[in-house]
Design a protein around this motif. Sequence first.
Motif, PDB file in Angstrom:
ATOM      1  N   ASN A  60      -5.534  -0.710   1.790  1.00  0.00           N
ATOM      2  CA  ASN A  60      -5.648  -0.571   3.242  1.00  0.00           C
ATOM      3  C   ASN A  60      -6.570  -1.649   3.811  1.00  0.00           C
ATOM      4  O   ASN A  60      -6.308  -2.212   4.879  1.00  0.00           O
ATOM      5  CB  ASN A  60      -6.192   0.825   3.591  1.00  0.00           C
ATOM      6  CG  ASN A  60      -5.932   1.180   5.039  1.00  0.00           C
ATOM      7  OD1 ASN A  60      -4.843   0.926   5.548  1.00  0.00           O
ATOM      8  ND2 ASN A  60      -6.919   1.732   5.712  1.00  0.00           N
ATOM      9  N   SER A  70      -4.995  -4.236  -6.924  1.00  0.00           N
ATOM     10  CA  SER A  70      -5.449  -2.843  -6.997  1.00  0.00           C
ATOM     11  C   SER A  70      -4.289  -1.869  -6.738  1.00  0.00           C
ATOM     12  O   SER A  70      -3.367  -2.165  -5.975  1.00  0.00           O
ATOM     13  CB  SER A  70      -6.564  -2.605  -5.981  1.00  0.00           C
ATOM     14  OG  SER A  70      -6.909  -1.236  -5.941  1.00  0.00           O
ATOM     15  N   ASP A  71      -4.375  -0.687  -7.379  1.00  0.00           N
ATOM     16  CA  ASP A  71      -3.411   0.381  -7.105  1.00  0.00           C
ATOM     17  C   ASP A  71      -3.986   1.424  -6.150  1.00  0.00           C
ATOM     18  O   ASP A  71      -3.308   2.385  -5.810  1.00  0.00           O
ATOM     19  CB  ASP A  71      -3.010   1.086  -8.414  1.00  0.00           C
ATOM     20  CG  ASP A  71      -2.216   0.156  -9.317  1.00  0.00           C
ATOM     21  OD1 ASP A  71      -1.546  -0.740  -8.772  1.00  0.00           O
ATOM     22  OD2 ASP A  71      -2.297   0.317 -10.551  1.00  0.00           O
ATOM     23  N   GLU A  72      -5.252   1.238  -5.767  1.00  0.00           N
ATOM     24  CA  GLU A  72      -5.932   2.212  -4.920  1.00  0.00           C
ATOM     25  C   GLU A  72      -5.516   2.010  -3.450  1.00  0.00           C
ATOM     26  O   GLU A  72      -5.736   0.939  -2.874  1.00  0.00           O
ATOM     27  CB  GLU A  72      -7.452   2.023  -5.059  1.00  0.00           C
ATOM     28  CG  GLU A  72      -8.285   2.857  -4.121  1.00  0.00           C
ATOM     29  CD  GLU A  72      -8.051   4.350  -4.311  1.00  0.00           C
ATOM     30  OE1 GLU A  72      -7.968   5.032  -3.279  1.00  0.00           O
ATOM     31  OE2 GLU A  72      -7.932   4.799  -5.478  1.00  0.00           O
ATOM     32  N   PRO A  73      -4.903   3.046  -2.816  1.00  0.00           N
ATOM     33  CA  PRO A  73      -4.424   2.875  -1.431  1.00  0.00           C
ATOM     34  C   PRO A  73      -5.503   2.433  -0.447  1.00  0.00           C
ATOM     35  O   PRO A  73      -5.240   1.631   0.457  1.00  0.00           O
ATOM     36  CB  PRO A  73      -3.889   4.265  -1.081  1.00  0.00           C
ATOM     37  CG  PRO A  73      -3.520   4.879  -2.394  1.00  0.00           C
ATOM     38  CD  PRO A  73      -4.529   4.363  -3.361  1.00  0.00           C
ATOM     39  N   ARG A  74      -6.733   2.934  -0.619  1.00  0.00           N
ATOM     40  CA  ARG A  74      -7.770   2.569   0.352  1.00  0.00           C
ATOM     41  C   ARG A  74      -8.194   1.116   0.189  1.00  0.00           C
ATOM     42  O   ARG A  74      -8.567   0.456   1.166  1.00  0.00           O
ATOM     43  CB  ARG A  74      -8.970   3.499   0.226  1.00  0.00           C
ATOM     44  CG  ARG A  74      -8.649   4.930   0.629  1.00  0.00           C
ATOM     45  CD  ARG A  74      -9.861   5.751   1.009  1.00  0.00           C
ATOM     46  NE  ARG A  74      -9.430   7.056   1.491  1.00  0.00           N
ATOM     47  CZ  ARG A  74      -9.081   7.316   2.736  1.00  0.00           C
ATOM     48  NH1 ARG A  74      -9.126   6.351   3.636  1.00  0.00           N
ATOM     49  NH2 ARG A  74      -8.694   8.526   3.106  1.00  0.00           N
ATOM     50  N   VAL A  75      -8.163   0.602  -1.048  1.00  0.00           N
ATOM     51  CA  VAL A  75      -8.447  -0.829  -1.250  1.00  0.00           C
ATOM     52  C   VAL A  75      -7.340  -1.664  -0.614  1.00  0.00           C
ATOM     53  O   VAL A  75      -7.590  -2.665   0.057  1.00  0.00           O
ATOM     54  CB  VAL A  75      -8.565  -1.135  -2.756  1.00  0.00           C
ATOM     55  CG1 VAL A  75      -8.727  -2.644  -2.981  1.00  0.00           C
ATOM     56  CG2 VAL A  75      -9.743  -0.393  -3.365  1.00  0.00           C
ATOM     57  N   ARG A  87       0.822  -1.214   0.000  1.00  0.00           N
ATOM     58  CA  ARG A  87       0.000   0.000   0.000  1.00  0.00           C
ATOM     59  C   ARG A  87       0.860   1.271   0.000  1.00  0.00           C
ATOM     60  O   ARG A  87       0.568   2.247  -0.682  1.00  0.00           O
ATOM     61  CB  ARG A  87      -0.897  -0.003   1.238  1.00  0.00           C
ATOM     62  CG  ARG A  87      -1.771   1.229   1.375  1.00  0.00           C
ATOM     63  CD  ARG A  87      -2.243   1.387   2.800  1.00  0.00           C
ATOM     64  NE  ARG A  87      -1.125   1.590   3.702  1.00  0.00           N
ATOM     65  CZ  ARG A  87      -1.209   1.548   5.025  1.00  0.00           C
ATOM     66  NH1 ARG A  87      -2.358   1.283   5.595  1.00  0.00           N
ATOM     67  NH2 ARG A  87      -0.145   1.744   5.785  1.00  0.00           N
ATOM     68  N   ARG A  92       6.158  -2.798  -7.898  1.00  0.00           N
ATOM     69  CA  ARG A  92       4.775  -3.233  -7.639  1.00  0.00           C
ATOM     70  C   ARG A  92       4.458  -4.595  -8.248  1.00  0.00           C
ATOM     71  O   ARG A  92       3.825  -5.439  -7.618  1.00  0.00           O
ATOM     72  CB  ARG A  92       3.798  -2.184  -8.183  1.00  0.00           C
ATOM     73  CG  ARG A  92       2.350  -2.549  -7.937  1.00  0.00           C
ATOM     74  CD  ARG A  92       1.427  -1.381  -8.152  1.00  0.00           C
ATOM     75  NE  ARG A  92       1.657  -0.323  -7.199  1.00  0.00           N
ATOM     76  CZ  ARG A  92       1.171  -0.326  -5.953  1.00  0.00           C
ATOM     77  NH1 ARG A  92       0.462  -1.359  -5.527  1.00  0.00           N
ATOM     78  NH2 ARG A  92       1.391   0.675  -5.154  1.00  0.00           N
ATOM     79  N   LYS A 143      -7.705  -8.499  -4.502  1.00  0.00           N
ATOM     80  CA  LYS A 143      -7.583  -7.114  -4.031  1.00  0.00           C
ATOM     81  C   LYS A 143      -6.141  -6.610  -4.134  1.00  0.00           C
ATOM     82  O   LYS A 143      -5.900  -5.408  -4.265  1.00  0.00           O
ATOM     83  CB  LYS A 143      -8.079  -7.005  -2.589  1.00  0.00           C
ATOM     84  CG  LYS A 143      -9.598  -7.047  -2.459  1.00  0.00           C
ATOM     85  CD  LYS A 143     -10.039  -6.695  -1.065  1.00  0.00           C
ATOM     86  CE  LYS A 143     -11.561  -6.658  -0.977  1.00  0.00           C
ATOM     87  NZ  LYS A 143     -12.137  -5.579  -1.779  1.00  0.00           N
ATOM     88  N   GLU A 196       4.588   3.772  -2.947  1.00  0.00           N
ATOM     89  CA  GLU A 196       4.922   5.067  -3.562  1.00  0.00           C
ATOM     90  C   GLU A 196       5.359   6.071  -2.491  1.00  0.00           C
ATOM     91  O   GLU A 196       6.350   6.797  -2.670  1.00  0.00           O
ATOM     92  CB  GLU A 196       3.724   5.609  -4.347  1.00  0.00           C
ATOM     93  CG  GLU A 196       3.209   4.670  -5.431  1.00  0.00           C
ATOM     94  CD  GLU A 196       4.277   4.302  -6.446  1.00  0.00           C
ATOM     95  OE1 GLU A 196       5.227   5.091  -6.605  1.00  0.00           O
ATOM     96  OE2 GLU A 196       4.183   3.226  -7.066  1.00  0.00           O
TER      97      GLU A 196
END
Length: 562
Positions: A526, A519-524, A450, A469, A516, A453
Amino acid sequence: MRDRWLSFISPLLLLLVWEALVNSGTLDARFFSAPSTVAVTFWKLLESGELLRHTSVSVARVLVGFVFGAAPAVALGMLMGIWRPARYAIEPLAAALYPIPKIAILPLIIILFGIGETSKIITIAISVFFLVLLNTVAGVLAVDGRYFEVGRNLGARRWDLYWTVALPGALPAIMTGAKLGLGFALTVIVGTEFLGSREGIGALIWLSYQSFNIDTMFAGLIVVALLGWLSNLALEEVERRLLPWRPAPRSAEPESALQQRLSVWWRATRPFSFTASVTPVLLGTVIAAFDGAFNLVLFALTLVGSVAIHAATNMVNDYYDHVKGVDGPNSLGPSGVIQQGLLTPRQMLAGGITLFALGAAIGVYLTWISGPFILVLGILSIAAGFFYTAGPAALAYIGLGELTVFLFMGPVMVFGSYFVQARTADLRIFLLSLPIAFLVAAILHANNLRDIEGDRSLGKRTFATFIGRTWSNREYYLLVAAAYVTLPALVLTGFAPAWVLVACLTAPVALANAQKATSDEPRVLNTLIRRTAALHGRFGQLMVIGFMLAMAMQRLGVLSGK
């Protein structure tokens, strides 16, 4: 708050009145031992190991009987709920047999299976079976028919409807049946152990009565009450995990200032992560018990000491990550108590050092009991926890985070917990720790995945920042898959009993987590951390249950036919 105090005061008042009545001679001490006398007897029985021996036999019988009764009851109940012909054919028979007192059929079971362990387990299984069966059928029938219709319209087959509609919808009723069944199983086991048994808590009560040892008889009754309370707590926890959509009951009373303060400190320890320390201690201890070595007090001390060191590590890490500028107001990772001004950085550091001191104090006692090997493990564990983020070459900042967590929250904790109980350990214990070591490393790797970056921009070098990644995703898959490969290998090579394969039931959760991870989305990502922590906890707990089932079978000689 007043109601909560009443729940403590009322039993305390009863004990005080009881003690006073016995001491004044109003109650005959020959028939009603004073609570203080019962407490002394209870402690002596606990110290001698006699109480644990009898309790373990009863728990093993209840555990095995419960599984053998509940599992087919759920399967048959689901079938009866979905398939009408099965319901019409079986329900009248079940309704007729259910009211028969199960103790009443014990003579018939003894005629068929003898007076050994098999008859006791079958009696418990029958007791549990009907309660779970009828509740399961009622639960499936209570599911709104529109859900089945929607499922069929979307192309779901009968098997899909079974798993995705009927089972989740019936779970509340199934859990109600399981709670009733487990409570009833405790009642039945005490009754069956009265007859021709030399071991078990019921036998202890009956033999104490026959020898007019009233203190011991009351101690046995206390154990039965404690078992009922603990089993209910355990099933409530299982229910909470299986039914996460059910809102938890909340108190209408506002929290006091002290409660709010304690809540902040509790949050600062990051309790959701404690599965990483609780699970290896449970596993190491249950393996030792499986091998014939178990001490309840040492287990409790090991658990408290390990969690204290883990909590201290979390707090000290939050402090140094804050000081080094890695964690800011928008960071998703830490507890957030520093960033939100709930605790000062200095308070956070002081809290962590205090918990390290608590863990060290417990470690000193365990060293005195178990020898210097525990001292070495304890010093290394505290050093690893402190220097994980402290110092110019912090372990988490030079790419050694996953390796440190893998070693200290896998083999070291399992090895140490086993050694405290058995005073020895070998390669087998190291190998048995590997599945949960892979998963605990996956928790940290999800965290680094997560933050990849952000860590790069701040100059923090984790293993994920080294490999990038794409390869980090592959490493996550590899760590999770390794747990599911290692466990069957341990069973096939004879290092673990086959019952531990029950942990593989978590494989669907592992697959969902792996999706999951792409995913590149930090909240996902998380959520992936918490989901991986939950996977680690469930996998480890099922391994523990597998060892307990194997131990119960071994203890009762069910498989060997003794």
